[in-house]
Design a protein around this motif. Structure first.
Motif, PDB file in Angstrom:
ATOM      1  N   GLY A  53     -32.038 -17.550 -17.098  1.00 32.11           N
ATOM      2  CA  GLY A  53     -33.275 -18.168 -16.654  1.00 32.11           C
ATOM      3  C   GLY A  53     -33.684 -17.844 -15.237  1.00 32.11           C
ATOM      4  O   GLY A  53     -34.703 -18.354 -14.758  1.00 32.11           O
ATOM      5  N   GLY A  54     -32.932 -16.980 -14.548  1.00 30.38           N
ATOM      6  CA  GLY A  54     -33.200 -16.742 -13.136  1.00 30.38           C
ATOM      7  C   GLY A  54     -34.166 -15.616 -12.844  1.00 30.38           C
ATOM      8  O   GLY A  54     -34.667 -15.502 -11.719  1.00 30.38           O
ATOM      9  N   GLY A  55     -34.402 -14.769 -13.831  1.00 30.12           N
ATOM     10  CA  GLY A  55     -35.242 -13.617 -13.534  1.00 30.12           C
ATOM     11  C   GLY A  55     -35.764 -12.952 -14.791  1.00 30.12           C
ATOM     12  O   GLY A  55     -35.696 -13.494 -15.896  1.00 30.12           O
ATOM     13  N   ILE A  56     -36.290 -11.752 -14.599  1.00 25.50           N
ATOM     14  CA  ILE A  56     -36.720 -10.890 -15.689  1.00 25.50           C
ATOM     15  C   ILE A  56     -35.736  -9.735 -15.741  1.00 25.50           C
ATOM     16  O   ILE A  56     -35.614  -8.976 -14.769  1.00 25.50           O
ATOM     17  CB  ILE A  56     -38.140 -10.345 -15.465  1.00 25.50           C
ATOM     18  CG1 ILE A  56     -39.136 -11.473 -15.188  1.00 25.50           C
ATOM     19  CG2 ILE A  56     -38.579  -9.482 -16.636  1.00 25.50           C
ATOM     20  CD1 ILE A  56     -39.376 -12.395 -16.353  1.00 25.50           C
ATOM     21  N   TYR A  57     -35.027  -9.614 -16.839  1.00 20.36           N
ATOM     22  CA  TYR A  57     -34.056  -8.530 -17.024  1.00 20.36           C
ATOM     23  C   TYR A  57     -34.499  -7.750 -18.257  1.00 20.36           C
ATOM     24  O   TYR A  57     -34.275  -8.196 -19.390  1.00 20.36           O
ATOM     25  CB  TYR A  57     -32.643  -9.082 -17.200  1.00 20.36           C
ATOM     26  CG  TYR A  57     -32.334 -10.255 -16.292  1.00 20.36           C
ATOM     27  CD1 TYR A  57     -32.417 -10.126 -14.900  1.00 20.36           C
ATOM     28  CD2 TYR A  57     -31.985 -11.491 -16.821  1.00 20.36           C
ATOM     29  CE1 TYR A  57     -32.158 -11.200 -14.077  1.00 20.36           C
ATOM     30  CE2 TYR A  57     -31.718 -12.568 -15.998  1.00 20.36           C
ATOM     31  CZ  TYR A  57     -31.811 -12.426 -14.618  1.00 20.36           C
ATOM     32  OH  TYR A  57     -31.564 -13.504 -13.796  1.00 20.36           O
ATOM     33  N   VAL A  93     -36.715 -13.994 -10.123  1.00 20.37           N
ATOM     34  CA  VAL A  93     -37.830 -14.941 -10.112  1.00 20.37           C
ATOM     35  C   VAL A  93     -37.458 -16.195  -9.332  1.00 20.37           C
ATOM     36  O   VAL A  93     -38.237 -16.686  -8.529  1.00 20.37           O
ATOM     37  CB  VAL A  93     -38.249 -15.294 -11.548  1.00 20.37           C
ATOM     38  CG1 VAL A  93     -39.344 -16.369 -11.543  1.00 20.37           C
ATOM     39  CG2 VAL A  93     -38.740 -14.040 -12.283  1.00 20.37           C
ATOM     40  N   ARG A  94     -36.246 -16.691  -9.550  1.00 16.76           N
ATOM     41  CA  ARG A  94     -35.772 -17.876  -8.839  1.00 16.76           C
ATOM     42  C   ARG A  94     -34.606 -17.498  -7.927  1.00 16.76           C
ATOM     43  O   ARG A  94     -33.956 -16.481  -8.144  1.00 16.76           O
ATOM     44  CB  ARG A  94     -35.344 -18.943  -9.849  1.00 16.76           C
ATOM     45  CG  ARG A  94     -36.506 -19.450 -10.703  1.00 16.76           C
ATOM     46  CD  ARG A  94     -36.075 -20.597 -11.605  1.00 16.76           C
ATOM     47  NE  ARG A  94     -37.223 -21.153 -12.321  1.00 16.76           N
ATOM     48  CZ  ARG A  94     -37.655 -20.736 -13.506  1.00 16.76           C
ATOM     49  NH1 ARG A  94     -37.017 -19.737 -14.113  1.00 16.76           N
ATOM     50  NH2 ARG A  94     -38.699 -21.285 -14.089  1.00 16.76           N
ATOM     51  N   PRO A  95     -34.343 -18.297  -6.907  1.00 20.97           N
ATOM     52  CA  PRO A  95     -33.252 -17.970  -5.970  1.00 20.97           C
ATOM     53  C   PRO A  95     -31.924 -17.794  -6.684  1.00 20.97           C
ATOM     54  O   PRO A  95     -31.604 -18.519  -7.633  1.00 20.97           O
ATOM     55  CB  PRO A  95     -33.222 -19.174  -5.025  1.00 20.97           C
ATOM     56  CG  PRO A  95     -34.599 -19.753  -5.081  1.00 20.97           C
ATOM     57  CD  PRO A  95     -35.060 -19.540  -6.496  1.00 20.97           C
ATOM     58  N   LEU A  96     -31.123 -16.843  -6.212  1.00 27.02           N
ATOM     59  CA  LEU A  96     -29.840 -16.549  -6.832  1.00 27.02           C
ATOM     60  C   LEU A  96     -28.713 -17.437  -6.330  1.00 27.02           C
ATOM     61  O   LEU A  96     -27.708 -17.605  -6.999  1.00 27.02           O
ATOM     62  CB  LEU A  96     -29.470 -15.083  -6.590  1.00 27.02           C
ATOM     63  CG  LEU A  96     -30.339 -14.040  -7.289  1.00 27.02           C
ATOM     64  CD1 LEU A  96     -29.834 -12.642  -6.970  1.00 27.02           C
ATOM     65  CD2 LEU A  96     -30.346 -14.256  -8.796  1.00 27.02           C
ATOM     66  N   GLY A  97     -28.859 -17.965  -5.136  1.00 26.31           N
ATOM     67  CA  GLY A  97     -27.802 -18.790  -4.568  1.00 26.31           C
ATOM     68  C   GLY A  97     -27.014 -18.033  -3.513  1.00 26.31           C
ATOM     69  O   GLY A  97     -27.002 -16.802  -3.466  1.00 26.31           O
TER      70      GLY A  97
END
Length: 269
Positions: free
Chosen positions: A68-72, A149-153
């Motif tokens: 859910g963190g990005g576009i892969y 898309v969202r922060p990875l941490g």
């Protein structure tokens, strides 16, 4: 955090794409499409994963791909018009498509040669591109794009040269709806790749190289290029040619043509 809507993507983008599949998890979308290419999968086949457990970038470096963190995504292309030697310029084409997307989302981003998209005032790495040519009965190339898309941490390590990750959410993108972002990205890629294909892979005739130069923040900078075999080159990046090669002017005034390598931005000159 909604999943990517495959049906919505297909309704918007088939055609120009042949098929679009979204899977919950896989090791690597590029690896999956390399296998599919050998098995005869069609031109413009798209695979998107909600997460990758073994995502890779250039030089087999790991690419963080949390659920859910990005576009892969990966796209299998069979551009019969383009000679095999010209397939390597596809990373340039993809870089332009990603920056078309970021501009449309209102996110501040630029290109770093050869295949990174940097975003935000600190110029963190927001996206990476990996093009892998495949020799089979018919030449093909698998184009992979990983977009945060969202922060990875904070636990994600920096990339080559200490480059920190960035995400669209952190640099002011107007939306983090991953279905919308995937649709916009694939639309931009179809337009750019279509022009490239129509020009037989010639970036100049396709009208792409000048745009790439304008968007590439590597040009005009002092850089260190990390070359294969632990060699390096330091100088000023002065050009990217129509084959996608970087020209570096060293301190003694000698010009070097770089086919591949990792670039570290040192300072503006």
């Amino acid at each position: 955090m909604a999943d990517i809507d495959a049906a919505r993507l297909r309704a918007q983008l088939v055609p120009p794409y042949h098929t679009i599949e979204v899977v919950s998890s896989t090791g690597s979308t590029n690896a999956d499409l390399r296998k599919s290419a050998i098995e005869g999968a069609a031109d413009r086949t798209v695979l998107i994963a909600e997460e990758q457990t073994a995502g890779v970038g250039r030089r087999a470096r790991p690419w963080s791909s949390p659920k859910g963190g990005g576009i892969y995504l990966s796209v299998l292309l069979r551009p019969r018009e383009v000679p095999f030697a010209g397939l390597g310029t596809l990373a340039i084409v993809a870089g332009l498509a990603v920056t078309d997307l970021t501009a449309g989302l209102g996110a501040d981003a630029a290109l770093k040669w050869p295949n990174d998209v940097l975003a935000g005032p600190e110029r963190g790495k927001c996206a990476g591109i990996l093009a892998e040519a495949i020799m089979a009965d018919q030449p093909a190339v698998v184009l992979g794009i990983g977009l945060n898309v969202r922060p990875l941490g904070a636990d994600v390590p920096p990339g080559a040269g200490g480059l920190r990750p960035a995400s669209l959410a952190e640099v002011g993108a107007r939306t983090t709806d991953r279905t919308e972002i995937a649709a916009l990205l694939l639309s931009a890629l179809a337009e750019r790749e279509g022009a490239w294909r129509a020009a037989d892979g010639d970036l100049g005739r396709a009208g792409l190289i000048e745009e790439y130069r304008a968007r590439c923040e590597t040009l005009g900078r002092e850089v260190r290029v990390l070359l294969p075999g632990d060699a390096s080159l330091t100088g000023t990046a002065v050009d990217v040619d129509s084959s996608g090669r970087l020209t570096v002017l060293d301190d003694e005034g000698h010009r070097h043509t770089v086919f591949s390598g990792d670039v570290v931005h040192l300072r503006m000159v």
